[in-house]
Motif scaffolding. Structure first.
Motif, PDB file in Angstrom:
ATOM      1  N   GLU A 218       0.830  -1.210   0.000  1.00  0.00           N
ATOM      2  CA  GLU A 218       0.000   0.000   0.000  1.00  0.00           C
ATOM      3  C   GLU A 218       0.861   1.257   0.000  1.00  0.00           C
ATOM      4  N   SER A 219       1.894   1.263   0.836  1.00  0.00           N
ATOM      5  CA  SER A 219       2.778   2.422   0.904  1.00  0.00           C
ATOM      6  C   SER A 219       3.512   2.637  -0.414  1.00  0.00           C
ATOM      7  N   PHE A 220       3.987   1.539  -1.003  1.00  0.00           N
ATOM      8  CA  PHE A 220       4.718   1.621  -2.268  1.00  0.00           C
ATOM      9  C   PHE A 220       3.805   2.142  -3.381  1.00  0.00           C
ATOM     10  N   THR A 221       2.585   1.604  -3.432  1.00  0.00           N
ATOM     11  CA  THR A 221       1.633   1.996  -4.474  1.00  0.00           C
ATOM     12  C   THR A 221       1.198   3.446  -4.322  1.00  0.00           C
ATOM     13  N   ASN A 222       0.959   3.866  -3.093  1.00  0.00           N
ATOM     14  CA  ASN A 222       0.475   5.228  -2.845  1.00  0.00           C
ATOM     15  C   ASN A 222       1.528   6.277  -3.165  1.00  0.00           C
ATOM     16  N   ASN A 223       2.792   5.932  -2.992  1.00  0.00           N
ATOM     17  CA  ASN A 223       3.860   6.908  -3.213  1.00  0.00           C
ATOM     18  C   ASN A 223       4.502   6.821  -4.589  1.00  0.00           C
ATOM     19  N   LEU A 224       4.212   5.751  -5.344  1.00  0.00           N
ATOM     20  CA  LEU A 224       4.803   5.588  -6.666  1.00  0.00           C
ATOM     21  C   LEU A 224       4.453   6.735  -7.626  1.00  0.00           C
ATOM     22  N   PRO A 225       3.201   7.250  -7.633  1.00  0.00           N
ATOM     23  CA  PRO A 225       2.905   8.391  -8.520  1.00  0.00           C
ATOM     24  C   PRO A 225       3.800   9.594  -8.250  1.00  0.00           C
ATOM     25  N   LYS A 226       4.143   9.812  -6.974  1.00  0.00           N
ATOM     26  CA  LYS A 226       5.027  10.928  -6.629  1.00  0.00           C
ATOM     27  C   LYS A 226       6.408  10.707  -7.236  1.00  0.00           C
ATOM     28  N   LEU A 227       6.896   9.468  -7.146  1.00  0.00           N
ATOM     29  CA  LEU A 227       8.214   9.145  -7.693  1.00  0.00           C
ATOM     30  C   LEU A 227       8.241   9.354  -9.204  1.00  0.00           C
ATOM     31  N   LEU A 228       7.204   8.881  -9.895  1.00  0.00           N
ATOM     32  CA  LEU A 228       7.143   9.039 -11.348  1.00  0.00           C
ATOM     33  C   LEU A 228       7.055  10.516 -11.728  1.00  0.00           C
ATOM     34  N   PHE A 229       6.261  11.274 -10.973  1.00  0.00           N
ATOM     35  CA  PHE A 229       6.098  12.697 -11.272  1.00  0.00           C
ATOM     36  C   PHE A 229       7.418  13.442 -11.070  1.00  0.00           C
TER      37      PHE A 229
END
Length: 352
Positions: A218-229
């Motif tokens: 859940e933590s990885f999925t929720n923060n992945l958009p931030k990393l990509l952005f």
């Protein structure tokens, strides 16, 4: 979307100008009723992103099946026929990560549960395994020394070397601290290993293996958009570095990046739904083969897509384009790998 009813009052609510038609001639605001239903708000949300017309579907088609055509059209000035790049990326990113977050990772939990059962064998199963080991020793295939070592591992006795961190070798943080403080030098571990193990044992004391996987996912999925952005400007900068600075501004490379990342997210979303669809059916050899084939084609298209997109957009010779594309992908792969490791570490640190 159907047109809304006009207000009877012809005074513009925005600028107080006289409105004789649907739109104010002074500020262009539509002179419609201010009270809106939830249905209207719901439709308006998607209309803001998609226009609810052919522009949305044309954009998706070009993005998926015509590498760089969308970028070329936008940079050349043909912008009304397609969704703006930023709006397109935000919409696809929103739908992708919302969809992924709504579905639990059932398969991963089942696998973890199965591993837990294997990791804690019954007494009877241990006896069977020990007899098998003894049998190998009797016929000379396994030495007595190795026989004893395997039995120790099966029983998980205290005689196992505490440095075997695959099983961690520690039952609690207290035991780890005692060994690290009072143990012999040969069984002590480095400060980095100690930090990782202490963090892991602390997490295990408060969570089951299932909960740990769920929280990490859940933590990885929720923060992945931030990393990509955050990574998109870096990707655009690498493109800018590899091409003529006078002919291609950073803006042009940025538009290419937005479209490419939108394509990647769209393909990830499609493969995600296909994977969920196959989980609804009983697993058979044919379905497994079909599923594997689809994932293989999807992965190939994800990698291959960049090459024709780069060649068509930048208009360089084929050999030069392939060479540059390869170097750009390799460089980005190295950087992304490092960032993903750091991101996974950040996620690990923040699990409670």
């Amino acid at each position: 979307m159907s047109k809304e009813n006009l207000r009877k009052d012809t005074t513009c609510l925005n600028c107080n100008h006289e409105v004789n038609q649907r739109f104010c001639p002074n500020c262009s605001q539509e002179n419609t009723e201010t009270s809106k239903s939830f249905h209207h708000l719901f439709l308006q949300f998607f209309e803001v992103f998609t226009h609810y017309d052919n522009a949305f579907w044309r954009t998706i088609f070009y993005l998926f099946f015509k590498p760089s055509a969308l970028t070329t059209a936008y940079v050349s000035g043909k912008r009304l026929s397609f969704l703006p790049p930023i709006r397109l990326y935000i919409f696809i990113s929103f739908v992708t990560f919302l969809s992924i977050s709504l579905f639990p990772v059932d398969s991963a939990r089942k696998i973890e549960t199965k591993k837990d059962k294997i990791r804690i064998p019954s007494i009877d199963s241990l006896k069977i395994k020990e007899k098998s080991v003894d049998g190998l020793t009797k016929v000379g295939i396994l030495s007595q020394k190795h026989n004893d070592t395997i039995k120790k591992i099966l029983k998980k006795t205290d005689e196992i070397d505490v440095n075997e961190v695959a099983d961690f070798g520690y039952k609690s943080v207290k035991e780890l601290d005692l060994i690290q403080k009072n143990g012999a030098e040969k069984i002590k571990i480095t400060s980095t290993e100690y930090w990782f193990l202490k963090k892991w044992l602390t997490i295990q004391e408060e969570n089951t293996n299932e909960e740990i996987i769920q929280k990490f996912s859940e933590s990885f999925t929720n923060n992945l958009p931030k990393l990509l952005f955050i990574y998109m400007p870096i990707f655009g900068l690498i493109l800018w570095f590899f091409h003529n600075k006078k002919k291609w501004l950073y803006f042009d490379n940025g538009i290419f990046t937005l479209h490419y990342f939108s394509f990647l997210l769209l393909l990830i979303l499609l493969l995600f739904f296909i994977n969920k669809l196959f989980l609804l059916f009983d697993s058979t050899p044919i379905l497994k083969w079909v599923h594997f084939s689809i994932k293989t084609v999807g992965t190939f298209w994800m990698i291959y897509y960049f090459f024709p997109a780069h060649y068509r957009f930048y208009g360089e010779k084929m050999i030069v384009s392939v060479l540059k594309s390869s170097l750009i992908l390799i460089l980005n792969l190295v950087i992304i790998t490092i960032l993903m490791i750091l991101f996974a570490l950040y996620t690990y640190i923040n699990i409670h």
